[in-house]
Design a protein around this motif. Structure first.
Motif, PDB file in Angstrom:
ATOM      1  N   ALA A  39       0.764  -1.126  -0.030  1.00  0.00           N
ATOM      2  CA  ALA A  39      -0.160  -0.069  -0.096  1.00  0.00           C
ATOM      3  C   ALA A  39       0.826   1.316  -0.002  1.00  0.00           C
ATOM      4  O   ALA A  39       0.517   2.440  -0.507  1.00  0.00           O
ATOM      5  CB  ALA A  39      -0.895  -0.074   1.414  1.00  0.00           C
ATOM      6  N   SER A  40       1.899   1.190   0.362  1.00  0.00           N
ATOM      7  CA  SER A  40       2.965   2.434   0.625  1.00  0.00           C
ATOM      8  C   SER A  40       3.200   2.720  -0.678  1.00  0.00           C
ATOM      9  O   SER A  40       3.521   4.057  -1.087  1.00  0.00           O
ATOM     10  CB  SER A  40       4.067   2.008   1.314  1.00  0.00           C
ATOM     11  OG  SER A  40       4.039   1.821   2.607  1.00  0.00           O
ATOM     12  N   ASP A  66      -3.700  -1.426   5.443  1.00  0.00           N
ATOM     13  CA  ASP A  66      -3.879  -0.819   3.845  1.00  0.00           C
ATOM     14  C   ASP A  66      -3.542   0.837   4.234  1.00  0.00           C
ATOM     15  O   ASP A  66      -2.893   1.567   3.477  1.00  0.00           O
ATOM     16  CB  ASP A  66      -5.180  -0.795   3.293  1.00  0.00           C
ATOM     17  CG  ASP A  66      -5.049  -2.380   2.805  1.00  0.00           C
ATOM     18  OD1 ASP A  66      -4.109  -2.853   2.211  1.00  0.00           O
ATOM     19  OD2 ASP A  66      -6.388  -2.895   2.886  1.00  0.00           O
ATOM     20  N   VAL A  97      -0.540   3.439   3.112  1.00  0.00           N
ATOM     21  CA  VAL A  97      -0.585   4.417   2.301  1.00  0.00           C
ATOM     22  C   VAL A  97      -0.014   5.624   3.107  1.00  0.00           C
ATOM     23  O   VAL A  97       0.652   6.605   2.633  1.00  0.00           O
ATOM     24  CB  VAL A  97      -2.095   4.798   2.176  1.00  0.00           C
ATOM     25  CG1 VAL A  97      -2.325   5.957   1.413  1.00  0.00           C
ATOM     26  CG2 VAL A  97      -2.392   3.551   1.050  1.00  0.00           C
ATOM     27  N   ASP A 144      -4.367  10.281   0.015  1.00  0.00           N
ATOM     28  CA  ASP A 144      -4.121   9.063   0.814  1.00  0.00           C
ATOM     29  C   ASP A 144      -5.603   8.348   1.219  1.00  0.00           C
ATOM     30  O   ASP A 144      -5.590   7.028   1.077  1.00  0.00           O
ATOM     31  CB  ASP A 144      -3.428   9.546   2.114  1.00  0.00           C
ATOM     32  CG  ASP A 144      -1.785   9.588   1.850  1.00  0.00           C
ATOM     33  OD1 ASP A 144      -1.448   8.967   0.947  1.00  0.00           O
ATOM     34  OD2 ASP A 144      -1.192  10.194   2.602  1.00  0.00           O
ATOM     35  N   ALA A 181       1.158  -1.465  -8.436  1.00  0.00           N
ATOM     36  CA  ALA A 181       1.338  -0.442  -7.700  1.00  0.00           C
ATOM     37  C   ALA A 181       2.587   0.390  -7.710  1.00  0.00           C
ATOM     38  O   ALA A 181       2.695   1.313  -7.865  1.00  0.00           O
ATOM     39  CB  ALA A 181       1.272  -0.600  -6.081  1.00  0.00           C
ATOM     40  N   LEU A 217      -6.697   6.720  -2.049  1.00  0.00           N
ATOM     41  CA  LEU A 217      -5.843   5.576  -2.319  1.00  0.00           C
ATOM     42  C   LEU A 217      -5.937   4.526  -1.523  1.00  0.00           C
ATOM     43  O   LEU A 217      -5.721   3.296  -2.009  1.00  0.00           O
ATOM     44  CB  LEU A 217      -4.416   6.017  -2.580  1.00  0.00           C
ATOM     45  CG  LEU A 217      -4.227   7.259  -3.547  1.00  0.00           C
ATOM     46  CD1 LEU A 217      -2.692   7.611  -3.402  1.00  0.00           C
ATOM     47  CD2 LEU A 217      -4.003   6.348  -5.063  1.00  0.00           C
ATOM     48  N   ALA A 218      -6.314   4.672  -0.212  1.00  0.00           N
ATOM     49  CA  ALA A 218      -6.386   3.672   0.836  1.00  0.00           C
ATOM     50  C   ALA A 218      -7.300   2.641   0.500  1.00  0.00           C
ATOM     51  O   ALA A 218      -7.582   1.474   0.872  1.00  0.00           O
ATOM     52  CB  ALA A 218      -6.454   4.154   2.335  1.00  0.00           C
ATOM     53  N   SER A 233       3.312   4.143  -9.174  1.00  0.00           N
ATOM     54  CA  SER A 233       4.380   5.146  -8.255  1.00  0.00           C
ATOM     55  C   SER A 233       5.106   5.785  -9.298  1.00  0.00           C
ATOM     56  O   SER A 233       5.669   6.861  -9.105  1.00  0.00           O
ATOM     57  CB  SER A 233       4.748   4.436  -6.952  1.00  0.00           C
ATOM     58  OG  SER A 233       5.709   3.421  -7.392  1.00  0.00           O
ATOM     59  N   SER A 258       0.951  10.165  -3.441  1.00  0.00           N
ATOM     60  CA  SER A 258       0.431  11.305  -2.712  1.00  0.00           C
ATOM     61  C   SER A 258       1.677  11.991  -2.420  1.00  0.00           C
ATOM     62  O   SER A 258       1.818  13.336  -2.462  1.00  0.00           O
ATOM     63  CB  SER A 258      -0.195  10.931  -1.646  1.00  0.00           C
ATOM     64  OG  SER A 258      -1.574  10.351  -1.463  1.00  0.00           O
ATOM     65  N   LEU A 283       1.176   3.017  -3.063  1.00  0.00           N
ATOM     66  CA  LEU A 283       0.204   4.057  -3.727  1.00  0.00           C
ATOM     67  C   LEU A 283       0.529   5.119  -2.920  1.00  0.00           C
ATOM     68  O   LEU A 283       0.232   6.283  -3.338  1.00  0.00           O
ATOM     69  CB  LEU A 283      -1.012   3.234  -3.474  1.00  0.00           C
ATOM     70  CG  LEU A 283      -1.525   2.100  -4.329  1.00  0.00           C
ATOM     71  CD1 LEU A 283      -2.877   1.522  -3.727  1.00  0.00           C
ATOM     72  CD2 LEU A 283      -1.447   2.417  -5.727  1.00  0.00           C
ATOM     73  N   GLY A 284       0.796   4.972  -1.644  1.00  0.00           N
ATOM     74  CA  GLY A 284       1.166   6.640  -0.962  1.00  0.00           C
ATOM     75  C   GLY A 284       2.271   7.307  -1.522  1.00  0.00           C
ATOM     76  O   GLY A 284       2.356   8.672  -1.211  1.00  0.00           O
TER      77      GLY A 284
END
Length: 277
Positions: A62-63, A177, A181, A104, A117, A107-108, A121, A69, A65-66
């Protein structure tokens, strides 16, 4: 006690080190260093120790996707810092945080494979770099940078420790998750960019954030490697391999960038020589 020591000292020490490097070698390098997983890495490692490898693998995925952000934060902060009326660091930081947090939360809600993912990124990082690359030369000269006050580095360390402790403490309630994120949430980046804007002005802040985007390639590699390796290998081997992979990728990109810049200068010099003759 050892876990508390990790929360209070590991990430703050890395942020302070990147800040000192920026003073020595310039804001772009400081941005690149702070964009490496010097805050999210400790967050994910502490999360692994407290909640296990399965939780950590999902959080690391999940990070990725973070990082979308985080790239958004870099662009928004750099753009807002240049505009009349929004150049004050507090306003710029709060607005950038708000947009980053909203992204965030959206995206979460997504659950995608780590490979996808990773691609997302990378695309966000490349897009952000193009935007800041186009606007970077438009920024006027910065005001003179005054020597930082004595409390500068302690304040950076304290702000980082507070945010890292808050997120890792809330991880059990947030779930993997949302924890993942939020792990790349611009904690160290906010500290360094905010202080740079307050003390050096928008041009230096923009240079720092261009460095941040340069560092996100290695950050993404780190999160991806943790997500796929932490379950089969365990925490220490997975994070060790991820750190080595991150540093190797950043070194390769740095050398590629230097070689590209050298070729561009040589081509410009050759063109100038032909024009002059």
């Amino acid at each position: 006690m050892s876990m508390l020591v990790l929360k209070l000292f590991l990430a703050p020490a890395l942020v302070v080190a990147s800040s000192l490097a920026g003073r020595r070698w310039g804001p772009t390098l400081a941005g690149t260093l702070v964009a490496l997983p010097i805050v999210a890495g400790p967050i994910l490692f502490i999360t692994t120790l407290e909640h296990g490898e399965v939780f950590a693998a999902r959080a690391a995925s999940a990070s990725l996707l973070g990082l979308v952000s985080l790239a958004l934060f870099a662009v928004v902060f750099a753009q807002l810092s240049r505009r009349p009326g929004t150049g004050q660091w507090a306003v710029t930081l709060l607005l950038s945080w708000l947009l980053c947090l909203l992204a965030d939360l959206a995206l979460a809600r997504l659950v995608v494979p780590a490979v996808l993912a990773l691609g997302v990124s990378f695309a966000a990082t490349a897009s952000g770099a193009r935007v800041l690359g186009r606007t970077g030369t438009e920024v006027g000269p910065s005001r003179a940078v005054t020597p930082p006050p004595w409390w500068d580095l302690p304040a950076r360390a304290a702000a980082t420790a507070l945010l890292v402790t808050a997120l890792t403490t809330a991880a059990a309630h947030l779930g993997p998750d949302l924890t993942g994120v939020l792990a790349p949430f611009p904690i160290g980046t906010s500290v360094v960019a905010g202080f740079t804007l307050a003390q050096g002005g928008a041009p230096l802040a923009g240079a720092t954030l261009r460095g941040v985007l340069r560092g996100l390639w290695g950050f993404a590699a780190f999160c991806f490697l943790v997500s796929v390796l932490v379950e089969p290998l365990g925490a220490v081997p997975a994070f060790t391999i991820a750190v080595i992979g991150t540093l190797a990728l950043q070194l390769a990109l740095s050398r590629l960038g230097a070689a590209t810049a050298a070729r561009a200068l040589a081509a410009e010099a050759a063109l100038g020589a032909r024009t002059g003759s």
